[in-house]
Design a protein around this motif. Structure first.
Motif, PDB file in Angstrom:
ATOM      1  N   TYR A 228       0.826  -1.323  -0.070  1.00 59.38           N
ATOM      2  CA  TYR A 228       0.169   0.013   0.125  1.00 59.38           C
ATOM      3  C   TYR A 228       0.855   1.268   0.085  1.00 59.38           C
ATOM      4  CZ  TYR A 228      -3.451  -3.607   1.508  1.00 59.38           C
ATOM      5  OH  TYR A 228      -4.397  -4.424   1.668  1.00 59.38           O
ATOM      6  N   TYR A 229       2.333   1.134  -0.051  1.00 61.82           N
ATOM      7  CA  TYR A 229       3.271   2.414  -0.113  1.00 61.82           C
ATOM      8  C   TYR A 229       2.916   3.301  -0.837  1.00 61.82           C
ATOM      9  CZ  TYR A 229       7.091   4.861   0.619  1.00 61.82           C
ATOM     10  OH  TYR A 229       8.114   6.060   0.797  1.00 61.82           O
ATOM     11  N   SER A 230       2.723   2.894  -2.150  1.00 62.72           N
ATOM     12  CA  SER A 230       2.631   4.078  -3.392  1.00 62.72           C
ATOM     13  C   SER A 230       1.218   4.441  -3.144  1.00 62.72           C
ATOM     14  CB  SER A 230       2.781   3.465  -4.741  1.00 62.72           C
ATOM     15  OG  SER A 230       2.034   2.268  -4.946  1.00 62.72           O
ATOM     16  N   THR A 231       0.376   3.937  -2.679  1.00 64.54           N
ATOM     17  CA  THR A 231      -1.027   4.450  -2.522  1.00 64.54           C
ATOM     18  C   THR A 231      -1.025   5.588  -1.419  1.00 64.54           C
ATOM     19  OG1 THR A 231      -2.084   2.540  -3.668  1.00 64.54           O
ATOM     20  CG2 THR A 231      -3.248   4.070  -2.399  1.00 64.54           C
ATOM     21  N   ILE A 232      -0.506   5.258  -0.665  1.00 63.16           N
ATOM     22  CA  ILE A 232      -0.634   5.918   1.040  1.00 63.16           C
ATOM     23  C   ILE A 232       0.343   7.168   0.727  1.00 63.16           C
ATOM     24  CG2 ILE A 232       0.051   6.170   3.319  1.00 63.16           C
ATOM     25  CD1 ILE A 232      -0.959   3.095   3.582  1.00 63.16           C
ATOM     26  N   MET A 233       1.534   6.831   0.401  1.00 61.00           N
ATOM     27  CA  MET A 233       2.504   8.107   0.061  1.00 61.00           C
ATOM     28  C   MET A 233       2.682   8.551  -1.132  1.00 61.00           C
ATOM     29  SD  MET A 233       3.612   8.014   3.095  1.00 61.00           S
ATOM     30  CE  MET A 233       4.914   9.149   3.020  1.00 61.00           C
ATOM     31  N   ASN A 234       1.554   8.962  -1.982  1.00 62.13           N
ATOM     32  CA  ASN A 234       1.559   9.723  -3.152  1.00 62.13           C
ATOM     33  C   ASN A 234       1.919  10.969  -2.813  1.00 62.13           C
ATOM     34  OD1 ASN A 234      -0.816  11.458  -2.431  1.00 62.13           O
ATOM     35  ND2 ASN A 234      -1.782   9.390  -2.006  1.00 62.13           N
ATOM     36  N   PRO A 235       2.568  11.688  -4.024  1.00 58.78           N
ATOM     37  CA  PRO A 235       3.035  12.945  -3.709  1.00 58.78           C
ATOM     38  C   PRO A 235       2.021  14.025  -3.092  1.00 58.78           C
ATOM     39  CG  PRO A 235       3.327  12.197  -6.034  1.00 58.78           C
ATOM     40  CD  PRO A 235       2.496  11.269  -5.476  1.00 58.78           C
ATOM     41  N   ARG A 236       0.741  13.964  -3.261  1.00 60.23           N
ATOM     42  CA  ARG A 236      -0.202  15.060  -2.522  1.00 60.23           C
ATOM     43  C   ARG A 236       0.127  14.648  -0.883  1.00 60.23           C
ATOM     44  NH1 ARG A 236      -6.485  15.805  -3.346  1.00 60.23           N
ATOM     45  NH2 ARG A 236      -6.789  17.439  -1.819  1.00 60.23           N
ATOM     46  N   ALA A 237       0.086  13.397  -0.432  1.00 58.41           N
ATOM     47  CA  ALA A 237       0.125  12.974   1.044  1.00 58.41           C
ATOM     48  C   ALA A 237       1.498  13.271   1.514  1.00 58.41           C
ATOM     49  CB  ALA A 237       0.010  11.594   0.845  1.00 58.41           C
ATOM     50  N   CYS A 238       2.807  13.433   0.519  1.00 58.68           N
ATOM     51  CA  CYS A 238       4.194  13.889   1.075  1.00 58.68           C
ATOM     52  C   CYS A 238       3.940  15.451   1.269  1.00 58.68           C
ATOM     53  CB  CYS A 238       5.038  13.398  -0.082  1.00 58.68           C
ATOM     54  SG  CYS A 238       5.385  11.499  -0.113  1.00 58.68           S
ATOM     55  N   HIS A 239       3.142  15.951   0.403  1.00 52.37           N
ATOM     56  CA  HIS A 239       3.258  17.467   0.672  1.00 52.37           C
ATOM     57  C   HIS A 239       2.437  17.962   1.915  1.00 52.37           C
ATOM     58  CE1 HIS A 239       5.027  17.500  -3.428  1.00 52.37           C
ATOM     59  NE2 HIS A 239       5.519  18.559  -3.050  1.00 52.37           N
ATOM     60  N   VAL A 240       1.402  17.166   2.118  1.00 49.35           N
ATOM     61  CA  VAL A 240       0.613  17.448   3.149  1.00 49.35           C
ATOM     62  C   VAL A 240       1.485  17.185   4.498  1.00 49.35           C
ATOM     63  CG1 VAL A 240      -1.555  16.724   4.357  1.00 49.35           C
ATOM     64  CG2 VAL A 240      -1.675  17.378   2.042  1.00 49.35           C
ATOM     65  N   LEU A 241       2.019  16.050   4.572  1.00 53.29           N
ATOM     66  CA  LEU A 241       2.793  15.495   5.636  1.00 53.29           C
ATOM     67  C   LEU A 241       4.102  16.541   5.956  1.00 53.29           C
ATOM     68  CD1 LEU A 241       2.880  11.782   5.052  1.00 53.29           C
ATOM     69  CD2 LEU A 241       1.722  12.833   6.913  1.00 53.29           C
ATOM     70  N   LEU A 242       4.419  17.156   4.926  1.00 56.27           N
ATOM     71  CA  LEU A 242       5.551  18.027   5.200  1.00 56.27           C
ATOM     72  C   LEU A 242       4.966  19.191   5.752  1.00 56.27           C
ATOM     73  CD1 LEU A 242       8.361  18.600   4.603  1.00 56.27           C
ATOM     74  CD2 LEU A 242       7.893  19.605   2.387  1.00 56.27           C
ATOM     75  N   LEU A 243       3.819  19.697   5.277  1.00 52.61           N
ATOM     76  CA  LEU A 243       3.286  20.766   5.826  1.00 52.61           C
ATOM     77  C   LEU A 243       3.030  20.769   7.576  1.00 52.61           C
ATOM     78  CD1 LEU A 243       2.072  23.666   5.239  1.00 52.61           C
ATOM     79  CD2 LEU A 243      -0.215  22.505   4.704  1.00 52.61           C
ATOM     80  N   ALA A 244       2.936  19.713   7.857  1.00 54.85           N
ATOM     81  CA  ALA A 244       2.551  19.244   9.471  1.00 54.85           C
ATOM     82  C   ALA A 244       3.595  19.772  10.515  1.00 54.85           C
ATOM     83  CB  ALA A 244       2.272  17.900   9.597  1.00 54.85           C
ATOM     84  N   PRO A 245       5.059  19.500  10.018  1.00 50.19           N
ATOM     85  CA  PRO A 245       6.015  20.041  10.778  1.00 50.19           C
ATOM     86  C   PRO A 245       6.036  21.409  10.910  1.00 50.19           C
ATOM     87  CG  PRO A 245       6.856  18.111   9.434  1.00 50.19           C
ATOM     88  CD  PRO A 245       5.387  18.644   9.046  1.00 50.19           C
ATOM     89  N   TRP A 246       5.999  22.188   9.743  1.00 50.37           N
ATOM     90  CA  TRP A 246       6.031  23.511   9.746  1.00 50.37           C
ATOM     91  C   TRP A 246       5.085  24.246  10.735  1.00 50.37           C
ATOM     92  CZ3 TRP A 246       9.933  26.108   7.751  1.00 50.37           C
ATOM     93  CH2 TRP A 246      10.841  25.376   6.895  1.00 50.37           C
TER      94      TRP A 246
END
Length: 307
Positions: free
Chosen positions: A131-149
């Motif tokens: 399920y990795y490619s489905t869960i960690m798609n580019p949009r999800a990565c950018h959303v996850l990156l926004l969380a630390p900021w």
């Protein structure tokens, strides 16, 4: 900030890391070497990841952002520290002190939250590979990156809002080489017990919970890869070991500084120096030295531009 005698602190005097001239010279040379060698290495990591089409996995996307955060974090303290080596009186304005404190915790907390995101990425990659490619798609990565900021900003703005409400009427001698919460709070002209308690919960408890959560997550990952193939097991072990090293470098000093009563200890300055100057520059380098793909891409980048 005003008191009954209308005295207002407009600047703080930094004691510095040490009063020994020989140790100051040694520290100056050490910090300068780190800046001239390791800091460009962080930007090289960013350039390599952005320029190599083969490094498009979420792991490298987050690693590039970690290098950016670490490089930015290293600019908060070290440049002023280098300049202060040539000053007899190390003075920082009240606003400059608050600004330094804000970015110190904004970027520091952001990096801590990013390590949590990277642990989540590794958990999905190793424990849920189908399920990795489905869960960690580019949009999800950018959303996850926004969380630390966002998390780093909220954490830091709470610290600053609490400190801005404190009255400072003297003394203004700050027993450190930077403006940080424990030393600044101690200079307030009021009882700071409640404020210290709030800061310990905001910084210390948060840091401790993140560390424990990360260690548990990597323990689960390591347990899951025990039955994997030798190649997959070796790669997962190497990645997890690297992450765990960075976790201890990042959260260990933070727990020492913020998870206890704000009483001065002999080791405080050394731990703060490693936490704010040395470790941020080392973190991405440790990742690079243990990652064969990035090392190969760095060599390829050099051959392309120097051959």
């Amino acid at each position: 900030m005003e008191t009954e005698n209308n005295t207002v602190v407009t600047e703080f005097i930094l004691v510095g890391l040490t009063q020994s001239q020989s140790i100051q010279l040694l520290v100056f040379v050490l910090v300068l070497i780190f800046y001239l060698i390791i800091l460009p290495g962080n930007f090289l990591i960013i350039l390599t990841i952005r320029s190599d089409p083969g490094l498009t996995a979420p792991l490298y996307f987050f690693l590039g952002n970690l290098a950016f955060l670490d490089a930015s974090y290293s600019f908060i303290v070290a440049p002023r520290m280098l300049a202060d080596f040539f000053s007899e009186k190390k003075v920082i304005s009240y606003r400059g002190c608050i600004t330094q404190l804000f970015f110190l915790h904004f970027l520091g907390a952001g990096e801590g939250f990013l390590l949590v995101v990277m642990a989540f990425d590794r958990y999905i990659a190793i424990c849920r590979p189908l399920y990795y490619s489905t869960i960690m798609n580019p949009r999800a990565c950018h959303v996850l990156l926004l969380a630390p900021w966002i998390g780093g900003f909220v954490h830091s703005i709470i610290q600053v809002a609490i400190i801005l409400r404190l009255p400072f009427c003297g003394p203004n001698l700050l027993d450190n080489f930077l403006c940080d919460v424990p030393q600044v709070i101690k200079l307030a002209c009021t009882d700071t017990f409640v404020v210290e308690l709030l800061m310990v919960f905001n910084s210390g408890l948060l840091t401790l919970l993140c560390l424990l959560g990360l260690l548990v997550s990597y323990a689960v990952i390591l347990c899951r890869v025990r039955g994997s193939s030798s190649e997959g097991k070796s790669k997962a072990m190497s990645t997890c070991t690297t992450h765990i090293i960075i976790i201890f470098l990042m959260f260990g000093p933070g727990i020492f500084i913020y998870s206890r009563p704000f009483r001065a200890l002999p080791a405080d300055k050394v731990v703060s120096f490693c936490h704010t100057v040395i470790f941020p520059l080392l973190n991405p380098v440790i990742y690079t030295l243990r990652n064969q793909e990035i090392k190969a891409s760095v060599r390829k980048l050099f051959y392309q531009h120097l051959a």
